[in-house]
Enzyme design. Structure first.
Site, PDB file in Angstrom:
ATOM      1  CB  ALA A 194      -0.869  -0.001   1.244  1.00  0.00           C
ATOM      2  N   GLY A 225       0.734  -5.017   0.880  1.00  0.00           N
ATOM      3  CA  GLY A 225      -0.379  -5.062  -0.076  1.00  0.00           C
ATOM      4  C   GLY A 225       0.044  -5.633  -1.405  1.00  0.00           C
ATOM      5  CD  GLU A 230      -2.345  -7.696   2.502  1.00  0.00           C
ATOM      6  OE1 GLU A 230      -2.046  -6.495   2.251  1.00  0.00           O
ATOM      7  OE2 GLU A 230      -3.015  -8.034   3.479  1.00  0.00           O
ATOM      8  CD  GLU A 283       1.397  -5.606   5.604  1.00  0.00           C
ATOM      9  OE1 GLU A 283       2.203  -6.496   5.974  1.00  0.00           O
ATOM     10  OE2 GLU A 283       0.824  -5.644   4.509  1.00  0.00           O
TER      11      GLU A 283
END
Ligand code: T1G
Length: 693
Positions: A61, A102, A105, A125
């Site tokens: 992210a 992310g 993911e 994270e």
């Protein structure tokens, strides 16, 4: 758009292109969604490949978007993942270099994953005080199994793709051209149905409750003040205990939302960016030419010189130590050898690395033998006359273009530069003891220091794995200038009613690695004594508590004299409160007519930390420090400031600057109130309701 779309034969290729690491910002997420829709609508397309341009598949992210509306704007990562899992055509993730957070993911939402070897695979994270918030805690256990997934998520550490080749995470490891390999793989599975979804896989782990309980106890023991590790575990636990994948996802989402608001996460994200921002020097662009550093020389083989030399050896840069006397040189080299031997004993260093590093270090008594070094760092006694002698000599012997650096911790670098005919080559490189351990390196920019010298020093700090922070020239630069005010308050607190162990305990409870008095005993109380004596002459208007001087007059320099603020027993570094010292303190209060009072821990913490904040604001006003987050980096990496609070300036932002100023106004009404005049910047920001960062 920050993703490109092209069709290669019957395969649509979506290439993320959001430098520097394909952070999954809103524009990138939108481009992926568009690409999937285009591929779905194109009858020519039988399969889809997603890959990343540049130096990463995706670094996750876009953390620059956090706590901004963009991070929640549709399509969110969840929406993109749903598009992937509901696609009617197979989607293959083609991973190289970095697939993190992310980014990993995203790949887990694809039907297939192929990877080049050497890619860093991680869900980091937790290092930002978060947990994988886009299904990572639910999907990773479904391809790697409960234990390996839990380890990766709670530690946040990367694993190389080839180490995961045999797992369901990767359908194929691609040597050579990754994209061609991925397209070939896509063509091969184009018609395979049903399309495999990670979410449909089961996690078989018999008696997972026992394993999870054991893991909870382990994680609790190491998490310290950080809530994220345990929340990571609970989210992964939900992957095996929830009745459905969706239920598990809901648990993950709730836990993520709770974490993203915590001050600990804000502090960790702040530190992440602060470290990277510190290497940016506004008037020295990345394009500034650098001088090659292929060899180094250190003047002085004492504690600092030896530690500094180790940093170069560790980075594979040959380094020559110069001393005046053979026994000092031998002692210095022996100390380095012992340090490396200790690391080997602890299994932190292989014999091969030991040999390499020792081979990179040599010694000499002759200045003429160091003349060809690309950089020389002086680490001799903190006295201007000694610096003058050394720099005059260096100016004579060093080749043109060599960088002449001083490790001085407080002396005027411009004066030192003036001892040479090449002030543009002179810079301050202030290491922190122990120099081979502490990550902070204050890079002191003299009035005449060349831009290329500055750029070289900053690049060198990264090469020797230090956090370089640029400081202007003033007494104490950034760190020591601020610690001066912190120490003054510590001394005043003793006069007004506190004792060393109360002050240390209060600030250590706040999170400091070590309180001011234990620190003084470790570093040597005579160092501060020597500096104060100079200060009494140079700046007689500044008042100090006499307690530290009285302590030194008693010969109590600290651990090195087995007695300081605390008593010490032979062979035991544990500090014991000293009746002798406490009596001296109580008597001193009476001698100066101060009535001792009970002082709260809160007042202790506020006076010590706000003294740092106020001086930090002063440094920003004077342009000595470039940005508030630099000051935070100095304190997080050089002074044991608690990481979960993000540094003194972020801590003040979180407390609220108006609250800091009102506490200071209260202290200004007390003894030595003149120390509490708010720095102009602090007063202004507080009045405007703004923050430092
Ligand atoms: N977003 C935005 N910018 C990033 C970034 C990211 N994720 N990662 C790095 N950068 C910037 C960094 O600030 C620097 O910028 C430049 O890239 C080079 O970084 C939903 C919510 C990827 C291994 O924690 O570990 O996904 O200074 O100097 O040494 O579950 O950066 O050049 O302007 O470190 O080659 C999870 C963090 C996010 C990865 C590259 N991802 N990044 O290392 O370069 S949270 C991470 C790293 C998340 C989801 C959750 C490293 C790297 P500038 P660099 P590097």
């Amino acid at each position: 758009m920050t993703a490109e779309y092209k069709v290669d034969g019957g395969v649509a290729v979506i290439t993320l292109n959001n430098p520097p690491v394909n952070g999954l910002g809103h524009a990138t997420r939108s481009a992926i969604a568009d690409g999937i829709r285009r591929a779905e609508d194109d009858p020519q397309v039988k399969a889809i490949v997603i890959t990343g341009a540049g130096k990463a598949f995706s670094g996750g992210a876009d953390i620059k978007e956090f706590n901004t509306p963009k991070s929640l704007a549709e399509p969110t990562l969840h929406t993109v993942l749903n598009l992937l899992e509901q696609a009617g055509k197979p989607v293959v993730a083609a991973i190289h270099s970095v697939a993190m957070g992310g980014g990993l993911e995203l790949a887990l939402g694809c039907h297939y994953r192929v990877a080049a070897p050497g890619a860093q695979i991680a869900l980091p994270e937790v290092k930002l005080g978060l947990l994988p918030g886009a299904g990572g805690t639910q999907r990773l256990p479904r391809v790697l199994g409960l234990e390996m997934a839990l380890n990766m998520i709670v530690s946040g550490n990367p694993v190389l793709s080839e180490k995961l080749a045999g797992t369901r995470l990767f359908d194929q490891l691609v040597e050579g051209d990754l994209l061609q390999g991925a397209i070939a793989f896509a063509n091969k599975i184009a018609d395979v149905r049903p399309l495999p979804l990670v979410r449909d896989r089961k996690i078989d782990y018999p008696d997972h409750e026992a394993f999870l309980q054991f893991s909870r106890n382990t994680v609790k023991a190491v998490a310290g003040p950080f809530p994220a590790p345990l929340k990571c575990l609970e989210a992964v636990a939900a992957a095996v205990t929830s009745p459905s994948f969706e239920e598990g996802l809901k648990v993950e989402r709730e836990l993520f939302r709770a974490l993203v608001q915590t001050t600990e996460s804000k502090a960790l994200r702040h530190a992440f960016f602060a470290e990277r921002a510190a290497s940016k020097i506004p008037d020295v662009p990345d394009s500034t030419p650098q001088r090659p550093i292929k060899s180094a020389a250190i003047i002085g083989a004492g504690t600092m010189g030896g530690g500094i030399a180790m940093n170069f050896a560790n980075a594979g840069i040959p380094v020559k130590l110069l001393e005046m006397k053979q026994e000092a040189l031998d002692k210095g080299l022996a100390t380095i050898r012992k340090n490396y031997e200790n690391s080997m004993k602890k299994g932190k260093l292989t014999q091969e690395k030991f040999d390499q590093r020792m081979a990179a270090i040599s010694g000499t008594l002759d200045y003429n033998e160091i003349g060809q070094a690309d950089i020389v760092i002086e680490a001799v006694f903190e006295d201007m006359d000694v610096k003058q002698t050394v720099f005059r000599k260096l100016d004579e012997v060093m080749k043109p273009g060599a960088i002449l650096a001083s490790n001085t911790s407080t002396l005027d670098l411009d004066k030192i530069a003036a001892f040479t005919r090449r002030p543009q080559d002179v810079i301050g490189l202030h290491f922190f003891s122990p120099a081979n351990v502490m990550r902070l390196l204050e890079i002191v920019r003299g009035a005449k220091t060349g831009a290329d010298v500055l750029a070289t020093a900053m690049a060198l700090s990264k090469k020797i794995r230090k956090v370089g922070v640029v400081s202007g020239v003033c007494d104490g630069f950034i760190g020591n200038r601020m610690i001066e005010q912190y120490s003054r308050q510590a001394g005043f607190l003793l006069e007004e009613g506190a004792l060393p162990e109360q002050v240390d305990r209060a600030i250590e409870k706040f999170g400091f690695a070590m309180g001011p008095f234990r620190m003084g005993d470790l570093a040597g109380n005579d160092i501060g004594w020597y500096i104060r004596k100079r200060r009494y002459i140079e700046s007689p208007e500044i008042s100090y508590s006499k307690t530290a001087d009285l302590l030194c007059e008693m010969g109590r320099y600290g651990q090195k004299t087995s007695a300081g603020w605390y008593d010490y027993k032979a062979g035991d570094r544990k500090p014991y409160p000293s009746q002798v010292v406490n009596d001296m303190i109580v008597k001193h209060s009476a001698d100066i007519g101060v009535e001792r009072r009970k002082i709260s821990d809160q007042e202790i913490v506020e006076r010590l930390v706000y003294a740092l904040v106020n001086e930090g604001a002063q440094l920003l006003d004077e342009g000595i420090a470039l940005r508030a987050s630099d000051i935070d980096m100095v304190y997080l990496t050089g002074y044991g400031f608690p990481l979960h609070r993000g540094g003194p300036m972020l801590y003040a932002d979180i407390v609220g600057l108006p609250n800091v100023v009102s506490a200071m106004e209260k202290f200004a009404r007390g003894r030595h109130g003149e120390a509490w005049k708010p720095a102009p910047l602090l007063a202004r920001l507080a009045a405007e309701g703004k923050t430092f960062n």
